[in-house]
Design a protein around this motif. Sequence first.
Motif, PDB file in Angstrom:
ATOM      1  N   PRO A 128       6.162   2.920 -43.377  1.00 29.56           N
ATOM      2  CA  PRO A 128       4.815   3.306 -42.958  1.00 29.56           C
ATOM      3  C   PRO A 128       4.827   4.711 -42.362  1.00 29.56           C
ATOM      4  N   TRP A 131       1.071   6.626 -37.145  1.00 35.21           N
ATOM      5  CA  TRP A 131      -0.344   6.899 -36.883  1.00 35.21           C
ATOM      6  C   TRP A 131      -0.548   7.832 -35.697  1.00 35.21           C
ATOM      7  N   ILE A 148     -11.159  -3.652 -39.872  1.00 38.66           N
ATOM      8  CA  ILE A 148     -10.458  -4.729 -39.159  1.00 38.66           C
ATOM      9  C   ILE A 148     -11.217  -6.046 -39.310  1.00 38.66           C
ATOM     10  N   ASP A 167      -5.966 -12.136 -29.888  1.00 37.06           N
ATOM     11  CA  ASP A 167      -6.022 -10.675 -29.830  1.00 37.06           C
ATOM     12  C   ASP A 167      -7.420 -10.123 -29.599  1.00 37.06           C
ATOM     13  N   VAL A 168      -8.436 -10.803 -30.119  1.00 36.28           N
ATOM     14  CA  VAL A 168      -9.789 -10.312 -29.890  1.00 36.28           C
ATOM     15  C   VAL A 168     -10.283 -10.794 -28.526  1.00 36.28           C
ATOM     16  N   HIS A 192       1.436 -13.903 -36.340  1.00 34.56           N
ATOM     17  CA  HIS A 192       2.189 -12.825 -36.992  1.00 34.56           C
ATOM     18  C   HIS A 192       1.621 -12.505 -38.370  1.00 34.56           C
ATOM     19  N   ARG A 195      -1.754 -10.696 -37.879  1.00 39.66           N
ATOM     20  CA  ARG A 195      -1.602  -9.308 -37.423  1.00 39.66           C
ATOM     21  C   ARG A 195      -1.056  -8.425 -38.532  1.00 39.66           C
ATOM     22  N   ARG A 199      -2.795  -5.127 -39.899  1.00 42.44           N
ATOM     23  CA  ARG A 199      -2.074  -3.849 -39.894  1.00 42.44           C
ATOM     24  C   ARG A 199      -2.074  -3.221 -41.292  1.00 42.44           C
ATOM     25  N   LEU A 202      -5.316  -1.680 -42.107  1.00 43.54           N
ATOM     26  CA  LEU A 202      -5.464  -0.406 -41.397  1.00 43.54           C
ATOM     27  C   LEU A 202      -4.633   0.684 -42.064  1.00 43.54           C
TER      28      LEU A 202
ATOM     29  N   VAL B  14      10.745  -6.711 -39.729  1.00 44.53           N
ATOM     30  CA  VAL B  14       9.276  -6.746 -39.738  1.00 44.53           C
ATOM     31  C   VAL B  14       8.727  -8.170 -39.559  1.00 44.53           C
ATOM     32  N   VAL B  17       8.508  -9.163 -35.428  1.00 40.78           N
ATOM     33  CA  VAL B  17       7.805  -8.321 -34.454  1.00 40.78           C
ATOM     34  C   VAL B  17       6.992  -9.158 -33.462  1.00 40.78           C
ATOM     35  N   THR B  18       6.283 -10.161 -33.965  1.00 40.53           N
ATOM     36  CA  THR B  18       5.476 -10.973 -33.046  1.00 40.53           C
ATOM     37  C   THR B  18       6.374 -11.795 -32.123  1.00 40.53           C
ATOM     38  N   ALA B  45       7.944   3.001 -36.488  1.00 35.23           N
ATOM     39  CA  ALA B  45       6.539   3.200 -36.865  1.00 35.23           C
ATOM     40  C   ALA B  45       5.855   1.850 -37.082  1.00 35.23           C
ATOM     41  N   TYR B  46       6.560   0.926 -37.715  1.00 36.38           N
ATOM     42  CA  TYR B  46       5.954  -0.379 -37.997  1.00 36.38           C
ATOM     43  C   TYR B  46       5.601  -1.115 -36.707  1.00 36.38           C
ATOM     44  N   GLU B  48       5.169   0.134 -33.750  1.00 36.87           N
ATOM     45  CA  GLU B  48       4.104   0.860 -33.061  1.00 36.87           C
ATOM     46  C   GLU B  48       2.743   0.553 -33.706  1.00 36.87           C
ATOM     47  N   GLN B  49       2.724   0.447 -35.025  1.00 39.37           N
ATOM     48  CA  GLN B  49       1.460   0.140 -35.703  1.00 39.37           C
ATOM     49  C   GLN B  49       0.984  -1.280 -35.390  1.00 39.37           C
ATOM     50  N   MET B  50       1.918  -2.189 -35.221  1.00 43.74           N
ATOM     51  CA  MET B  50       1.513  -3.541 -34.815  1.00 43.74           C
ATOM     52  C   MET B  50       0.899  -3.496 -33.416  1.00 43.74           C
ATOM     53  N   VAL B  52      -0.681  -0.889 -32.076  1.00 42.15           N
ATOM     54  CA  VAL B  52      -2.005  -0.270 -32.204  1.00 42.15           C
ATOM     55  C   VAL B  52      -2.989  -1.294 -32.783  1.00 42.15           C
ATOM     56  N   THR B  53      -2.532  -2.055 -33.771  1.00 41.52           N
ATOM     57  CA  THR B  53      -3.382  -3.087 -34.380  1.00 41.52           C
ATOM     58  C   THR B  53      -3.881  -4.068 -33.325  1.00 41.52           C
ATOM     59  N   MET B  54      -2.973  -4.529 -32.468  1.00 42.91           N
ATOM     60  CA  MET B  54      -3.358  -5.469 -31.417  1.00 42.91           C
ATOM     61  C   MET B  54      -4.351  -4.827 -30.453  1.00 42.91           C
ATOM     62  N   ARG B  55      -4.111  -3.558 -30.130  1.00 39.99           N
ATOM     63  CA  ARG B  55      -5.004  -2.866 -29.198  1.00 39.99           C
ATOM     64  C   ARG B  55      -6.402  -2.738 -29.807  1.00 39.99           C
ATOM     65  N   LEU B  56      -6.470  -2.380 -31.082  1.00 42.75           N
ATOM     66  CA  LEU B  56      -7.775  -2.224 -31.729  1.00 42.75           C
ATOM     67  C   LEU B  56      -8.484  -3.567 -31.869  1.00 42.75           C
ATOM     68  N   LEU B  57      -7.712  -4.624 -32.120  1.00 41.88           N
ATOM     69  CA  LEU B  57      -8.308  -5.961 -32.175  1.00 41.88           C
ATOM     70  C   LEU B  57      -8.988  -6.293 -30.851  1.00 41.88           C
TER      71      LEU B  57
END
Lengths: 210, 85
Positions: A128, A131, A148, A167-168, A192, A195, A199, A202, B14, B17-18, B45-46, B48-50, B52-57
């Motif tokens: 990846p 970001w 999302i 998460d929400v 998992h 998410r 991801r 996104l 990967v 991660v959770t 990066a992966y 970190e993206q997880m 960010v994903t959680m934060r945006l959720l």
Amino acid sequence: MAKEAKPKPQDPDAALVARLKRGDESAFMELVERYHASMVRVARTFVASDAVAQEVAQEAWLGVLTGIDRFEGRSSLKTWIFRILVNRARTRGAREARSVPFTSLEREEGETVDPERFLSDGAWGSPPRPWEGQPEERLLASETRDVIRRAIDALPLAQRRVIDLRDVEGLSSDEVVELLDLTEVNQRVLLHRARAKVRQALEDYLGGAR
Amino acid sequence: MIRRRGPLTCIELVELVTDYFEGALSRRDRRRFKRHIAGCDGCTAYVEQMRVTMRLLGHLREDSLPPVARDALLHAFRDWKAATG
Ligand SMILES: [Zn+2]
């Protein structure tokens, strides 16, 4: 199972509970503003239509009103409200005989990242792209939220419930395990997978692999 | 579940991660996880993206309430209050 012995942090809604017990309309509406939309979404994973999900969430609020005098704060108010919701949604879903049996999880096996992205030794072939360069405004833009939201809506129901609540809504793992009757391991697997798919959505949107 | 000996590979990491975020890895796997990301940009990066994903959720819940639902619940509250006194 929730571990009852664990000390609970102070419920941020404690003041609202007291006001609601006194019949304070603004306290009720504050809770409605905060939780109703999420409740409808969670309900929707149990019942067949948006309209029924709305109905179930409204019924749950009546349950909140009639039950608030008996609420003793053994769980957080939020968890208690969601428990009422899930119970009603589950009953309604069973009556409609549409929803999957409550404990049956969609069995999904396999990788959460496309195996094509890895080399034969298991190292990234197409990793990846970080970001870090993404401006915060873009991450929080309504278009990104739509990406999302669409990714969540495309998830299998059990995954959707878990990611929405964890998460929400920000419920704890113990709370969600209890609410949805899951084992801790199942909950983590569902979370998992959910998410990882969000991801990926996104990543597709923000810019693909390098 | 990954139970092989030796260092973790990216394709294995990967999937953990959770479990890592939830504190569900054994001490040994946690060590292998951290050792791997310390030397791997792709997995860094992966992970970190997880995050960010959680934060945006967590930002999604600001979704607004449709006025129709709001009115219905306000009426339900007033009816309930009138009925209970
Ligand atoms: Zn790696």
